[in-house]
Design a protein around this motif. Structure first.
Motif, PDB file in Angstrom:
ATOM      1  N   UNK A 138       0.733  -1.299  -0.113  1.00 32.77           N
ATOM      2  CA  UNK A 138      -0.161   0.159   0.055  1.00 32.77           C
ATOM      3  C   UNK A 138       0.891   1.343   0.138  1.00 32.77           C
ATOM      4  N   UNK A 139       2.146   1.220   0.310  1.00 35.64           N
ATOM      5  CA  UNK A 139       2.906   2.595   0.504  1.00 35.64           C
ATOM      6  C   UNK A 139       3.083   3.298  -0.810  1.00 35.64           C
ATOM      7  N   UNK A 140       3.473   2.597  -1.883  1.00 36.42           N
ATOM      8  CA  UNK A 140       3.717   3.058  -3.351  1.00 36.42           C
ATOM      9  C   UNK A 140       2.435   3.691  -3.579  1.00 36.42           C
ATOM     10  N   UNK A 141       1.505   3.410  -3.498  1.00 39.84           N
ATOM     11  CA  UNK A 141       0.268   4.081  -3.828  1.00 39.84           C
ATOM     12  C   UNK A 141      -0.182   5.249  -3.058  1.00 39.84           C
ATOM     13  N   UNK A 142       0.091   5.093  -1.480  1.00 42.57           N
ATOM     14  CA  UNK A 142      -0.167   6.172  -0.917  1.00 42.57           C
ATOM     15  C   UNK A 142       0.832   7.355  -1.213  1.00 42.57           C
ATOM     16  N   UNK A 143       2.277   7.032  -1.287  1.00 39.23           N
ATOM     17  CA  UNK A 143       3.061   7.979  -1.804  1.00 39.23           C
ATOM     18  C   UNK A 143       2.569   8.852  -3.222  1.00 39.23           C
ATOM     19  N   UNK A 144       2.049   7.829  -3.963  1.00 35.11           N
ATOM     20  CA  UNK A 144       1.855   8.597  -5.422  1.00 35.11           C
ATOM     21  C   UNK A 144       0.530   9.459  -5.162  1.00 35.11           C
ATOM     22  N   UNK A 201      -5.306   9.055  14.089  1.00 35.39           N
ATOM     23  CA  UNK A 201      -5.115   9.611  12.717  1.00 35.39           C
ATOM     24  C   UNK A 201      -6.345   8.965  12.034  1.00 35.39           C
ATOM     25  N   UNK A 202      -7.165   9.805  11.450  1.00 38.24           N
ATOM     26  CA  UNK A 202      -8.151   9.299  10.372  1.00 38.24           C
ATOM     27  C   UNK A 202      -7.864   9.621   9.130  1.00 38.24           C
ATOM     28  N   UNK A 203      -8.055   8.496   8.178  1.00 38.52           N
ATOM     29  CA  UNK A 203      -7.562   8.626   6.780  1.00 38.52           C
ATOM     30  C   UNK A 203      -9.145   8.457   5.996  1.00 38.52           C
ATOM     31  N   UNK A 204      -9.083   9.438   5.007  1.00 39.85           N
ATOM     32  CA  UNK A 204     -10.321   9.215   4.402  1.00 39.85           C
ATOM     33  C   UNK A 204     -10.114   9.363   3.015  1.00 39.85           C
ATOM     34  N   UNK A 205     -10.663   8.839   1.909  1.00 37.16           N
ATOM     35  CA  UNK A 205     -10.508   8.941   0.280  1.00 37.16           C
ATOM     36  C   UNK A 205     -11.699   8.710  -0.130  1.00 37.16           C
ATOM     37  N   UNK A 206     -11.914   9.305  -1.310  1.00 34.83           N
ATOM     38  CA  UNK A 206     -12.971   8.990  -2.263  1.00 34.83           C
ATOM     39  C   UNK A 206     -12.718   7.923  -3.310  1.00 34.83           C
ATOM     40  N   UNK A 207     -11.244   7.723  -3.485  1.00 33.30           N
ATOM     41  CA  UNK A 207     -10.692   6.777  -4.597  1.00 33.30           C
ATOM     42  C   UNK A 207     -10.684   5.478  -3.775  1.00 33.30           C
ATOM     43  N   UNK A 208     -11.529   4.460  -4.489  1.00 32.40           N
ATOM     44  CA  UNK A 208     -11.369   3.037  -3.962  1.00 32.40           C
ATOM     45  C   UNK A 208     -10.133   2.431  -3.888  1.00 32.40           C
ATOM     46  N   UNK A 236      -7.400   4.060  -3.398  1.00 27.71           N
ATOM     47  CA  UNK A 236      -6.433   4.636  -2.225  1.00 27.71           C
ATOM     48  C   UNK A 236      -7.089   3.900  -0.951  1.00 27.71           C
ATOM     49  N   UNK A 237      -8.359   3.633  -1.006  1.00 32.22           N
ATOM     50  CA  UNK A 237      -8.896   2.894   0.263  1.00 32.22           C
ATOM     51  C   UNK A 237      -8.450   1.712   0.265  1.00 32.22           C
ATOM     52  N   UNK A 238      -8.464   0.857  -0.683  1.00 34.94           N
ATOM     53  CA  UNK A 238      -7.595  -0.497  -0.692  1.00 34.94           C
ATOM     54  C   UNK A 238      -6.149  -0.554  -0.394  1.00 34.94           C
ATOM     55  N   UNK A 239      -5.451   0.646  -0.748  1.00 35.18           N
ATOM     56  CA  UNK A 239      -4.082   0.863  -0.322  1.00 35.18           C
ATOM     57  C   UNK A 239      -4.046   0.884   1.134  1.00 35.18           C
ATOM     58  N   UNK A 240      -4.925   1.892   1.700  1.00 34.68           N
ATOM     59  CA  UNK A 240      -4.732   2.207   3.167  1.00 34.68           C
ATOM     60  C   UNK A 240      -4.802   0.931   3.987  1.00 34.68           C
ATOM     61  N   UNK A 241      -6.186  -0.015   3.420  1.00 41.53           N
ATOM     62  CA  UNK A 241      -6.335  -1.371   4.137  1.00 41.53           C
ATOM     63  C   UNK A 241      -5.007  -2.241   4.065  1.00 41.53           C
TER      64      UNK A 241
END
Length: 173
Positions: free
Chosen positions: A106-112, A131-138, A140-145
């Motif tokens: 997930x880190x490379x996608x979060x960095x990008x 810390x709460x992380x939110x994104x509308x991009x599915x 990026x949500x998968x990358x966070x998970x």
């Protein structure tokens, strides 16, 4: 011994051997991560717990002192998470890369991610911070998970799944 029984016994023994080998590898990796983490995180991993809770649009990362009266760890947690929030908002994920490795899931996608694609908010909670992380991009949500899952595995006994924490009837800090 019957041939079928022997075969089943050998399969079970092979599976147990693989599980023991995997456990040893996990324990070795967790020790390496703890050592590198001590260089990145100012608080003690052994005196704190990381709690990762996934949500449909991201999730939260709580870090709390194991002893509610440990004001020193609580202050170190809060200072670190505020700094992490600012770094992550700038796209700087060098702390997790140093702790967990640059190839952390997930880190490379979060960095990008472009500025604003991931909302990161901080708040003080009892005994620590969140810390709460939110994104509308599915994606990026998968990358966070994936990133949460990797941290759960790497921190071992010093981390827990927030959903499990909640469902076990424990009160969240």
């Amino acid at each position: 011994m019957k041939p079928g029984t022997l075969f089943t016994t050998l399969i079970l023994m092979a599976g147990l051997g693989a599980a023991a080998e995997s456990f040893a590898a996990d324990a070795e990796r967790q020790a390496e991560v703890a050592q590198r983490g001590a260089e990145v995180m100012p608080f003690s991993l052994k005196a704190t717990t990381h709690i990762f809770t996934k949500s449909d649009d991201g999730g939260s990362q709580r870090v709390v002192a194991k002893s509610p009266s440990d004001d020193h760890q609580t202050q170190l947690i809060r200072k670190h998470l505020r700094e992490i929030q600012m770094q992550f908002q700038r796209g700087d994920f060098s702390g997790p890369a140093r702790t967990h490795g640059a190839d952390m899931p997930g880190l490379a996608q979060l960095r990008a991610a472009k500025p604003g694609q991931i909302s990161i908010t901080y708040k003080d909670i009892k005994g620590g911070g969140e810390l709460t992380y939110r994104s509308d991009d599915p994606k990026l949500v998968s990358s966070l998970h994936a990133w949460f899952d990797a941290q759960l595995a790497d921190h071992g006994a010093d981390a827990m799944d927030g959903h499990m924490h909640h469902h076990q009837g424990m009160t969240q800090p």
